[in-house]
Design an enzyme around this catalytic site. Structure first.
Site, PDB file in Angstrom:
ATOM      1  N   LYS A 108       0.885  -1.168   0.000  1.00 29.19           N
ATOM      2  CA  LYS A 108       0.000   0.000   0.000  1.00 29.19           C
ATOM      3  C   LYS A 108       0.924   1.219   0.000  1.00 29.19           C
ATOM      4  O   LYS A 108       1.669   1.439   0.955  1.00 29.19           O
ATOM      5  CB  LYS A 108      -0.887   0.009   1.251  1.00 29.19           C
ATOM      6  CG  LYS A 108      -1.607   1.336   1.478  1.00 29.19           C
ATOM      7  CD  LYS A 108      -2.475   1.309   2.724  1.00 29.19           C
ATOM      8  CE  LYS A 108      -2.797   2.713   3.182  1.00 29.19           C
ATOM      9  NZ  LYS A 108      -3.687   2.720   4.358  1.00 29.19           N
ATOM     10  N   GLY A 169      -7.755   8.453  10.742  1.00 30.23           N
ATOM     11  CA  GLY A 169      -7.980   8.523  12.181  1.00 30.23           C
ATOM     12  C   GLY A 169      -9.053   9.493  12.628  1.00 30.23           C
ATOM     13  O   GLY A 169      -9.324   9.594  13.823  1.00 30.23           O
ATOM     14  N   ALA A 195      -9.535   5.064   4.946  1.00 29.95           N
ATOM     15  CA  ALA A 195      -9.303   6.205   5.834  1.00 29.95           C
ATOM     16  C   ALA A 195     -10.574   6.995   6.087  1.00 29.95           C
ATOM     17  O   ALA A 195     -11.287   7.387   5.160  1.00 29.95           O
ATOM     18  CB  ALA A 195      -8.209   7.152   5.332  1.00 29.95           C
ATOM     19  N   GLY A 196     -10.832   7.201   7.337  1.00 32.22           N
ATOM     20  CA  GLY A 196     -11.928   8.061   7.751  1.00 32.22           C
ATOM     21  C   GLY A 196     -13.241   7.355   7.998  1.00 32.22           C
ATOM     22  O   GLY A 196     -14.176   7.959   8.526  1.00 32.22           O
ATOM     23  N   ASN A 217      -9.417   0.862  10.108  1.00 30.87           N
ATOM     24  CA  ASN A 217      -8.454   0.614  11.185  1.00 30.87           C
ATOM     25  C   ASN A 217      -8.926   1.287  12.478  1.00 30.87           C
ATOM     26  O   ASN A 217      -9.425   0.621  13.378  1.00 30.87           O
ATOM     27  CB  ASN A 217      -7.060   1.104  10.783  1.00 30.87           C
ATOM     28  CG  ASN A 217      -5.961   0.687  11.751  1.00 30.87           C
ATOM     29  OD1 ASN A 217      -4.793   0.771  11.465  1.00 30.87           O
ATOM     30  ND2 ASN A 217      -6.310   0.222  12.950  1.00 30.87           N
ATOM     31  N   THR A 218      -8.828   2.617  12.544  1.00 30.20           N
ATOM     32  CA  THR A 218      -9.111   3.339  13.785  1.00 30.20           C
ATOM     33  C   THR A 218     -10.481   3.014  14.369  1.00 30.20           C
ATOM     34  O   THR A 218     -10.620   2.802  15.587  1.00 30.20           O
ATOM     35  CB  THR A 218      -9.010   4.855  13.541  1.00 30.20           C
ATOM     36  OG1 THR A 218      -7.705   5.151  13.044  1.00 30.20           O
ATOM     37  CG2 THR A 218      -9.246   5.631  14.823  1.00 30.20           C
TER      38      THR A 218
END
Lengths: 268, 66
Positions: A108, A169, A195-196, A217-218
């Site tokens: 990535k 995040g 992301a997000g 992830n987050t």
């Protein structure tokens, strides 16, 4: 595809090919920010992800910290990111090191020199994509959703394109929705929203639009119950994909009655 | 002699090779990659690569990340 039986419709093989692998699970999982490593295998079991991201760093010589690889089943496809890279050359260096570890050739590309929003540098990412694709990597560039940049990544040999929903995040959801929609319509590669994504409903939203997959992830790692949240995301991705395949209904400006007109009530 | 290991200067015996430095620090080779002066050293080269004075060695591995 028959949709009479919802259960069989979901189980009926819906998959996409990426880097020579057949992916039936459209939730990619990140491994950062977990409270401890022991929870990671339980999260993977709940998310049922086939693809998992890791980062590359100096080994901690002072700690007896166990290698994160020990917590990831060998059946998972490892997707190392080039986090830390500020230029194409740094990303290329990280990718080559990651491949040398002998856990596959996926990468990535993450090239970021903006420390406030962690927004990726599309230009450097395109350059890194071209170099690494030529060296036989399966390249998944993380990018700011811009059609021209995505086209250049296709030309450069990317295997998919990973546009951000909102900054890393932040859990702010798919703020870039309209631009991602354009990528889904125009780019002939899997679009993986990365992301997000802060809630399962946002993962479902991305899938309903026609994204090939999402990377989370987050939202999972920092949930109160990461394992429970991983399962929620698993279900949301399935639901969103099912909705997309079933053809979401049109939206209208004015109400469209759901029940037929009454005839038997007298007019006053 | 001294070398730079993961950003820190350390003392090493003359003639130490990469395999030894990894072992001396109690590291398991699985998922570990070594660079010497920005050159990746493949596992097969670890025994033969003898470190020199002022070499910059990076021992890298995978960690959690998004």
């Amino acid at each position: 595809m028959e949709h009479n039986d919802a259960k069989t419709a979901i189980k009926a093989e819906d998959w996409f090919e990426l880097g020579g692998h057949k992916l039936t699970n459209r939730l990619f999982l990140g491994t950062g920010k977990f409270p401890n490593k022991q929870v990671i295998p339980k999260v993977i079991a709940a998310a049922q992800n086939q693809v998992i991201t890791v980062a590359l760093r100096r080994i901690d010589l002072s700690a007896t910290d166990e290698n994160v690889l020990n917590y990831i089943p060998k059946t998972n496809i490892l997707l190392p990111n080039t986090s830390g890279a500020r230029t194409a050359q740094e990303a290329v260096r990280i990718a080559r090191i990651a491949r040398e570890a002998g856990c596959g050739n996926w990468v990535k590309i993450e090239v970021i020199s903006d420390n406030k929003y962690l927004l990726p540098d599309n230009y450097e990412t395109i350059k890194a994509t071209e170099i690494l694709a030529k060296e036989g990597f399966v390249v998944l560039p993380y990018m700011s959703p811009d059609l021209m940049a995505a086209k250049a990544m296709v030309e450069a040999g990317a295997a998919a394109v990973m546009p951000l929903g909102s900054p890393i995040g932040t859990n702010r959801g798919i703020k870039t929705k309209e631009l991602i929609r354009i990528l889904i319509d125009e780019i002939p590669l899997p679009i993986i929203v990365d992301a997000g994504i802060g809630k399962p409903s946002e993962a479902a939203e991305a899938m309903e639009m026609g994204a090939a997959a999402v990377l989370v992830n987050t939202a999972i790692a920092t949930a109160q119950d990461p394992v429970g949240m991983a399962e929620a995301f698993y279900l949301a991705v399935k639901a969103g994909r099912q909705a997309y395949l079933s053809g979401t209904a049109a939206t209208w400006e004015f109400a469209q009655a759901s029940s037929p007109l009454t005839g038997f009530l007298s007019e006053v | 002699m001294q070398i730079k290991l993961n950003g820190q200067w350390v003392q090493l015996e003359q003639g130490t090779n990469i395999a030894q430095i990894v072992e001396q620090r109690g590291l398991h080779p699985h998922g570990v990659v070594v660079e010497v002066n920005l050159n990746i050293k493949r596992r097969e080269e670890w025994d033969q690569t003898i470190l020199q004075e002022n070499d910059e060695v990076e021992i890298l591995t995978f960690v959690g990340g998004g």
